[in-house]
Design a protein around this motif. Structure first.
Motif, short mmCIF file in Angstrom:
data_model
loop_
_atom_site.label_atom_id
_atom_site.label_comp_id
_atom_site.label_asym_id
_atom_site.label_seq_id
_atom_site.Cartn_x
_atom_site.Cartn_y
_atom_site.Cartn_z
N ILE A 1 0.82 -1.21 0.00
CA ILE A 1 0.00 0.00 0.00
C ILE A 1 0.86 1.26 0.00
CG2 ILE A 1 -0.19 0.43 2.48
CD1 ILE A 1 -3.13 0.48 0.01
N SER B 1 -9.21 10.86 0.05
CA SER B 1 -9.66 9.52 0.47
C SER B 1 -8.54 8.50 0.31
CB SER B 1 -10.89 9.09 -0.32
OG SER B 1 -10.62 9.09 -1.72
N ALA B 2 -7.79 8.59 -0.80
CA ALA B 2 -6.66 7.67 -1.01
C ALA B 2 -5.57 7.92 0.03
CB ALA B 2 -6.10 7.84 -2.42
N CYS B 3 -5.39 9.18 0.42
CA CYS B 3 -4.38 9.52 1.42
C CYS B 3 -4.76 8.95 2.78
CB CYS B 3 -4.24 11.04 1.50
SG CYS B 3 -2.78 11.61 2.40
N VAL B 4 -6.03 9.05 3.14
CA VAL B 4 -6.52 8.48 4.40
C VAL B 4 -6.37 6.97 4.40
CG1 VAL B 4 -8.56 8.12 5.85
CG2 VAL B 4 -8.12 10.38 4.85
N THR B 5 -6.67 6.34 3.26
CA THR B 5 -6.52 4.88 3.16
C THR B 5 -5.07 4.46 3.34
OG1 THR B 5 -8.40 4.76 1.62
CG2 THR B 5 -6.88 2.88 1.66
N GLN B 6 -4.16 5.19 2.70
CA GLN B 6 -2.74 4.88 2.83
C GLN B 6 -2.28 5.06 4.28
OE1 GLN B 6 0.53 7.49 1.27
NE2 GLN B 6 0.88 5.78 -0.14
N PHE C 1 -4.14 4.78 6.95
CA PHE C 1 -4.72 3.71 7.76
C PHE C 1 -3.87 2.44 7.68
CE2 PHE C 1 -7.37 -0.10 8.10
CZ PHE C 1 -7.95 0.08 9.35
N PHE C 2 -3.52 2.04 6.47
CA PHE C 2 -2.74 0.81 6.32
C PHE C 2 -1.30 0.98 6.83
CE2 PHE C 2 -6.14 -0.34 3.37
CZ PHE C 2 -6.32 -1.67 3.70
#
Length: 312
Positions: free
Chosen positions: A77, A96-101, A103-104
């Motif tokens: 990720i 949203s992609a930044c938050v997902t990154q 999180f992982f």
């Protein structure tokens, strides 16, 4: 390049990335690419060997699968995006992609601690209660402990990021090589005291629980080995615990270095590079160290490469 609109922030963020000279870009790029591919090959290889070999379907090896899966997910990720930003002139990423990154990325760090906590408990039971080991560390127990390790990490990180995404944004520049919680809440012009307080609680809880569990289990193991003075027991303890302890110390050292580097904001490049190395170095070394130190896994790896090994 920052968006100064307070009420209508853009959903597109700009990644600062690694700031390196043009002549160093491709050497650093191919070095990180090689390390990423190597960690994928070693971790996937260990997973395949453990899953395919029935003799390795034991709690210790099944728990180690959690570590390999965590290493693969945490780096996949992160690394492709970091590598892409190194050779891209425009480093844009959606919120949203930044938050997902983020999180992982944080889940990777948290799960590294919780999985090693479970592995320390497994080693304690195996050495201090060998006659009851098979009845305590059943398949159900392994699955339950694994789910708890992942679930605890996900909940801690979920709360961490939920406190961040509630904030309104007045900036759009991520001053890091990848997205993390600190970079996200720094996009806000609001008071982030709650974020800092929970971030401190999150760090203290994670480090104290892992260090406490590892310390208690290894002290008990050392006491058992010392009092029984059994050469076979001591040999087993060294073989099974050495790899786990080395993995834990590497992960702990990298974590402390990152915390220390946050105290020196002027060294931005070094801080970013160490944050990346926190992901790739333990993930690269975990299967190598565990494969070399664990006898049965080492034998299976050597057999895969076509070497004749005498199990005795």
């Amino acid at each position: 390049m920052e968006n100064i609109s307070y009420y209508m922030p853009s959903n597109t963020l700009t990644m600062e990335g690694l700031e390196i000279s043009e002549s160093s870009t491709y050497p650093v790029f191919f070095t990180l690419l090689f390390v990423y591919i190597a960690l994928l090959i070693t971790n996937i290889g260990v997973l395949v060997i453990i899953v395919a070999e029935r003799s390795l379907h034991q709690p210790m090896y099944l728990l180690f699968c959690n570590l390999s899966v965590n290493d693969i997910l945490g780096n996949t990720i992160l690394m492709p995006r970091v590598l892409l930003d190194m050779v891209s002139k425009e480093r844009f990423i959606s919120y949203s992609a930044c938050v997902t990154q983020a999180f992982f990325s944080h889940t990777y760090g948290s799960a590294s601690h919780t999985i090693l906590i479970v592995m320390a408990i497994d080693r304690y039971v195996a050495i201090c209660n060998p006659l009851r080991y098979s009845s305590i560390m059943t398949t159900k127990a392994v699955v339950t402990l694994s789910v708890c390790a992942w679930g605890f990490s996900a909940v801690l990180v979920g709360i961490l990021l939920s406190l961040t995404i509630r904030l309104s944004r007045c900036r759009s520049l991520i001053k890091h090589a990848f997205c993390d919680n600190a970079s996200l809440f720094k996009l806000s012009c609001e008071d982030v005291s709650i974020n800092n307080i929970y971030g401190l609680f999150y760090t203290v809880l994670l480090f104290s629980s892992s260090m406490g569990t590892v310390a208690v289990t290894y002290i008990r193991i050392a006491v058992i080995c010392w009092t029984k003075k059994n050469a076979e027991l001591n040999s087993k303890a060294i073989q099974t615990c050495a790899s786990h302890l080395v993995l834990y110390l590497i992960m702990l050292l990298m974590g402390y270095i990152i915390i220390i580097m946050h105290r020196f904001p002027e060294n931005q490049f070094i801080r970013k590079l160490i944050a990346i190395l926190f992901h790739v170095i333990p993930a690269h070394l975990n299967p190598i160290i565990y494969g070399l130190q664990t006898k049965h896994l080492r034998l299976k790896i050597l057999q895969v490469f076509g070497r004749k090994v005498n199990p005795s």
